[in-house]
Design a protein around this motif. Sequence first.
Motif, PDB file in Angstrom:
ATOM      1  N   ASP A  53      30.595  -8.489  47.564  1.00 21.79           N
ATOM      2  CA  ASP A  53      29.949  -9.710  47.485  1.00 21.79           C
ATOM      3  C   ASP A  53      31.335 -10.770  47.624  1.00 21.79           C
ATOM      4  O   ASP A  53      30.839 -11.553  48.310  1.00 21.79           O
ATOM      5  N   LEU A  54      32.346  -9.932  46.675  1.00 26.55           N
ATOM      6  CA  LEU A  54      33.242 -10.992  47.302  1.00 26.55           C
ATOM      7  C   LEU A  54      33.818 -11.339  48.792  1.00 26.55           C
ATOM      8  O   LEU A  54      34.728 -12.077  48.773  1.00 26.55           O
ATOM      9  N   VAL A  55      34.220  -9.596  49.712  1.00 21.81           N
ATOM     10  CA  VAL A  55      34.410  -9.911  51.018  1.00 21.81           C
ATOM     11  C   VAL A  55      33.880 -11.196  52.258  1.00 21.81           C
ATOM     12  O   VAL A  55      33.673 -11.518  52.867  1.00 21.81           O
ATOM     13  N   ASP A  56      31.819 -10.652  51.510  1.00 20.88           N
ATOM     14  CA  ASP A  56      31.167 -11.959  51.824  1.00 20.88           C
ATOM     15  C   ASP A  56      31.215 -13.497  51.322  1.00 20.88           C
ATOM     16  O   ASP A  56      31.297 -14.069  52.626  1.00 20.88           O
ATOM     17  N   ARG A  57      30.827 -13.226  50.605  1.00 17.35           N
ATOM     18  CA  ARG A  57      31.578 -14.753  49.592  1.00 17.35           C
ATOM     19  C   ARG A  57      32.685 -15.608  50.251  1.00 17.35           C
ATOM     20  O   ARG A  57      32.434 -16.605  50.757  1.00 17.35           O
ATOM     21  N   PHE A  58      33.936 -14.697  50.342  1.00 20.24           N
ATOM     22  CA  PHE A  58      35.067 -15.154  50.677  1.00 20.24           C
ATOM     23  C   PHE A  58      35.458 -15.375  51.760  1.00 20.24           C
ATOM     24  O   PHE A  58      36.812 -15.401  51.911  1.00 20.24           O
ATOM     25  N   ASP A  59      34.719 -14.756  52.818  1.00 22.12           N
ATOM     26  CA  ASP A  59      34.651 -14.509  54.354  1.00 22.12           C
ATOM     27  C   ASP A  59      35.734 -13.316  54.221  1.00 22.12           C
ATOM     28  O   ASP A  59      36.722 -14.532  55.011  1.00 22.12           O
ATOM     29  N   LEU A  60      36.024 -12.715  53.720  1.00 23.99           N
ATOM     30  CA  LEU A  60      37.487 -11.628  54.052  1.00 23.99           C
ATOM     31  C   LEU A  60      37.511 -10.738  55.105  1.00 23.99           C
ATOM     32  O   LEU A  60      38.166 -10.156  55.300  1.00 23.99           O
ATOM     33  N   LYS A  61      36.581 -10.265  56.135  1.00 30.23           N
ATOM     34  CA  LYS A  61      36.594  -9.913  56.573  1.00 30.23           C
ATOM     35  C   LYS A  61      36.982  -9.733  58.404  1.00 30.23           C
ATOM     36  O   LYS A  61      37.407 -10.773  58.474  1.00 30.23           O
ATOM     37  N   GLY A  62      38.340  -8.859  58.230  1.00 31.39           N
ATOM     38  CA  GLY A  62      39.694  -9.068  58.734  1.00 31.39           C
ATOM     39  C   GLY A  62      40.413  -9.898  58.623  1.00 31.39           C
ATOM     40  O   GLY A  62      41.532 -10.325  59.164  1.00 31.39           O
ATOM     41  N   ARG A  63      40.203  -9.880  57.177  1.00 35.28           N
ATOM     42  CA  ARG A  63      41.479 -11.153  56.680  1.00 35.28           C
ATOM     43  C   ARG A  63      42.690 -10.550  55.762  1.00 35.28           C
ATOM     44  O   ARG A  63      41.640  -9.230  55.071  1.00 35.28           O
ATOM     45  N   THR A  64      43.140 -10.815  54.944  1.00 36.70           N
ATOM     46  CA  THR A  64      44.054 -10.462  53.661  1.00 36.70           C
ATOM     47  C   THR A  64      43.876 -10.506  52.424  1.00 36.70           C
ATOM     48  O   THR A  64      43.430 -11.662  51.724  1.00 36.70           O
ATOM     49  N   VAL A  65      43.969  -9.854  51.205  1.00 38.86           N
ATOM     50  CA  VAL A  65      43.416 -10.434  49.983  1.00 38.86           C
ATOM     51  C   VAL A  65      44.646  -9.711  49.166  1.00 38.86           C
ATOM     52  O   VAL A  65      44.884  -8.629  49.582  1.00 38.86           O
ATOM     53  N   ILE A  66      44.377 -10.435  48.280  1.00 41.08           N
ATOM     54  CA  ILE A  66      45.544  -9.617  47.274  1.00 41.08           C
ATOM     55  C   ILE A  66      45.298  -9.045  45.699  1.00 41.08           C
ATOM     56  O   ILE A  66      44.506 -10.235  44.669  1.00 41.08           O
ATOM     57  N   ASP A  67      45.663  -8.670  45.297  1.00 39.34           N
ATOM     58  CA  ASP A  67      44.879  -7.875  43.611  1.00 39.34           C
ATOM     59  C   ASP A  67      46.076  -7.900  42.760  1.00 39.34           C
ATOM     60  O   ASP A  67      47.286  -6.583  43.240  1.00 39.34           O
ATOM     61  N   ILE A  68      46.285  -9.106  42.198  1.00 37.42           N
ATOM     62  CA  ILE A  68      47.011  -8.361  41.272  1.00 37.42           C
ATOM     63  C   ILE A  68      46.964  -7.902  39.740  1.00 37.42           C
ATOM     64  O   ILE A  68      45.603  -7.740  39.396  1.00 37.42           O
ATOM     65  N   GLY A  69      47.324  -6.759  39.646  1.00 40.84           N
ATOM     66  CA  GLY A  69      47.292  -5.802  38.332  1.00 40.84           C
ATOM     67  C   GLY A  69      46.284  -4.342  39.119  1.00 40.84           C
ATOM     68  O   GLY A  69      45.073  -4.573  38.307  1.00 40.84           O
ATOM     69  N   GLY A 123      35.702  -4.302  54.450  1.00 42.75           N
ATOM     70  CA  GLY A 123      35.840  -5.811  55.703  1.00 42.75           C
ATOM     71  C   GLY A 123      36.856  -5.938  55.642  1.00 42.75           C
ATOM     72  O   GLY A 123      37.670  -6.477  56.328  1.00 42.75           O
ATOM     73  N   ALA A 124      37.468  -6.044  54.699  1.00 43.08           N
ATOM     74  CA  ALA A 124      39.393  -6.810  54.551  1.00 43.08           C
ATOM     75  C   ALA A 124      40.158  -6.069  55.737  1.00 43.08           C
ATOM     76  O   ALA A 124      39.936  -4.784  55.731  1.00 43.08           O
ATOM     77  N   ALA A 125      40.918  -6.934  56.294  1.00 46.92           N
ATOM     78  CA  ALA A 125      42.252  -5.916  57.336  1.00 46.92           C
ATOM     79  C   ALA A 125      43.115  -5.841  56.066  1.00 46.92           C
ATOM     80  O   ALA A 125      43.406  -4.564  56.561  1.00 46.92           O
ATOM     81  N   GLU A 126      43.839  -6.334  55.180  1.00 43.06           N
ATOM     82  CA  GLU A 126      44.570  -5.689  54.604  1.00 43.06           C
ATOM     83  C   GLU A 126      44.277  -6.258  53.532  1.00 43.06           C
ATOM     84  O   GLU A 126      43.806  -7.262  52.179  1.00 43.06           O
ATOM     85  N   ALA A 127      44.393  -5.424  52.081  1.00 42.37           N
ATOM     86  CA  ALA A 127      44.361  -5.285  50.996  1.00 42.37           C
ATOM     87  C   ALA A 127      45.260  -4.507  50.384  1.00 42.37           C
ATOM     88  O   ALA A 127      46.023  -3.510  50.132  1.00 42.37           O
ATOM     89  N   GLU A 179      43.921   2.526  55.771  1.00 35.43           N
ATOM     90  CA  GLU A 179      44.995   1.539  56.582  1.00 35.43           C
ATOM     91  C   GLU A 179      45.144   0.226  56.324  1.00 35.43           C
ATOM     92  O   GLU A 179      43.923  -0.155  55.469  1.00 35.43           O
ATOM     93  N   GLY A 180      45.866  -0.196  56.033  1.00 37.92           N
ATOM     94  CA  GLY A 180      45.923  -1.370  54.910  1.00 37.92           C
ATOM     95  C   GLY A 180      45.569  -1.965  54.063  1.00 37.92           C
ATOM     96  O   GLY A 180      46.100  -2.811  53.303  1.00 37.92           O
ATOM     97  N   VAL A 181      45.973  -0.607  53.455  1.00 29.78           N
ATOM     98  CA  VAL A 181      46.081  -0.781  51.667  1.00 29.78           C
ATOM     99  C   VAL A 181      47.932  -0.266  51.020  1.00 29.78           C
ATOM    100  O   VAL A 181      47.744   0.407  52.075  1.00 29.78           O
ATOM    101  N   GLU A 182      47.982  -1.345  50.677  1.00 32.48           N
ATOM    102  CA  GLU A 182      49.256  -1.223  49.981  1.00 32.48           C
ATOM    103  C   GLU A 182      49.119  -1.404  48.490  1.00 32.48           C
ATOM    104  O   GLU A 182      48.461  -2.499  47.528  1.00 32.48           O
TER     105      GLU A 182
END
Length: 389
Positions: free
Chosen positions: A93-109, A123-127, A145-148
């Motif tokens: 849901d977050l990837v779809d509504r925030f349009d995160l496919k091919g983009r970068t998301v930050i997860d704090i904690g 679909g997020a390119a970087e997480a 790949e892309g998860v750090e």
Amino acid sequence: MSLSTNCPLCGSTDFETFFTLPRVPVICNQLWPDDAAARAAPTGAIDLAVCRSCACIWNSAFDPERMRYSPGYENALHFSPTFRAFADELAADLVDRFDLKGRTVIDIGCGDGHMLDLLSRHGAAEAIGFDPSMEGVTSPFTEREGVEIVPEYFRSEQLDRPFDAIVCRHVLEHLDEPRAFLKDIRAAIGDRDVPVYIEVPNARWMLDASSMWDVIYEHVGYWTEPSLVTLFRRAGFEPTQVREGYGQQFLMIEARPGTADPYYLHPDTRSVLRLASAFGEFARTDLKVWRSRIGALEGRAVIWGAGSKGISFANALHLSGQEIAAFVDLNERKQGLVAPGVGVPIVAPDALGEIAPSLVLISNAQYLDEITAQTRGMGLDPAFAVVTG
């Protein structure tokens, strides 16, 4: 600011204490290798207070100097099929509504990176996640790949790279300075239009359900919609959606950067004050009822769920190995360890055959169907009782 004299949200000194627990584990999700270490685990007091001005709820006895999160802190829920389904749906849901496919998301904690992996799968390119408890710890969820995972506390200056959304789940309740944290996130965003999703335990559900077992020392803050919206508006965010999830036990807010309103107060605070007063009265009665029920039990009992609810329940009732044979948990990283305070061991579900409990206490009703089906599938037929929910 001292939490014992000021509301951590609005700074008011007009608050009342409505529930107390004198001696609880400081970190109930820090498990121990043996009985002696578990019983010697650090303890602290809870004086749950509610601000009459903004309806913020917090532990006024909280001492941040006592909190030391380190490897061995374990609160992952994704070993449960019920929770995995929830988390997967949330990530999609977050990837779809925030349009995160091919983009970068930050997860704090981010913990062990389970949500990072799900965001990447959808679909997020970087997480990229931040969590100090992951220092020196490897995780299977970073193999994509892309998860750090950056094993450090989050600071705004760390976000010197492009990013398209910020996610933060079950962190805010641990912070004694929530305004500073939200302002730090706002500073990291700057003048960009970056969506933010934050998820916390839903204190209104806790108050409605009179679930005192959700009151733990490591949670300094207990958030309802009025206090959470107030926090976001004062920190410079415009909430776009506030909703409940996971059987109403989680409170989820989405926001976009805006202009700070340092004096904002939510119009609905009185209902929270009424619920807090009723919670204190019911909790004192409920403690007596559970003590009587456990004391009269014939046979052996186990608690299914060695998380905050189950461990808080056992410690609040001062249970021991004579009354509770074991905690049961699907999380393999918890099995073989010992719960703090009460010194009760944590076992895998297949140990139930040998224990042969007459009563299974289910720490969270969200898992009732899952647990009863698995127990009966082993050929056992104990009584079941739900601790909360």
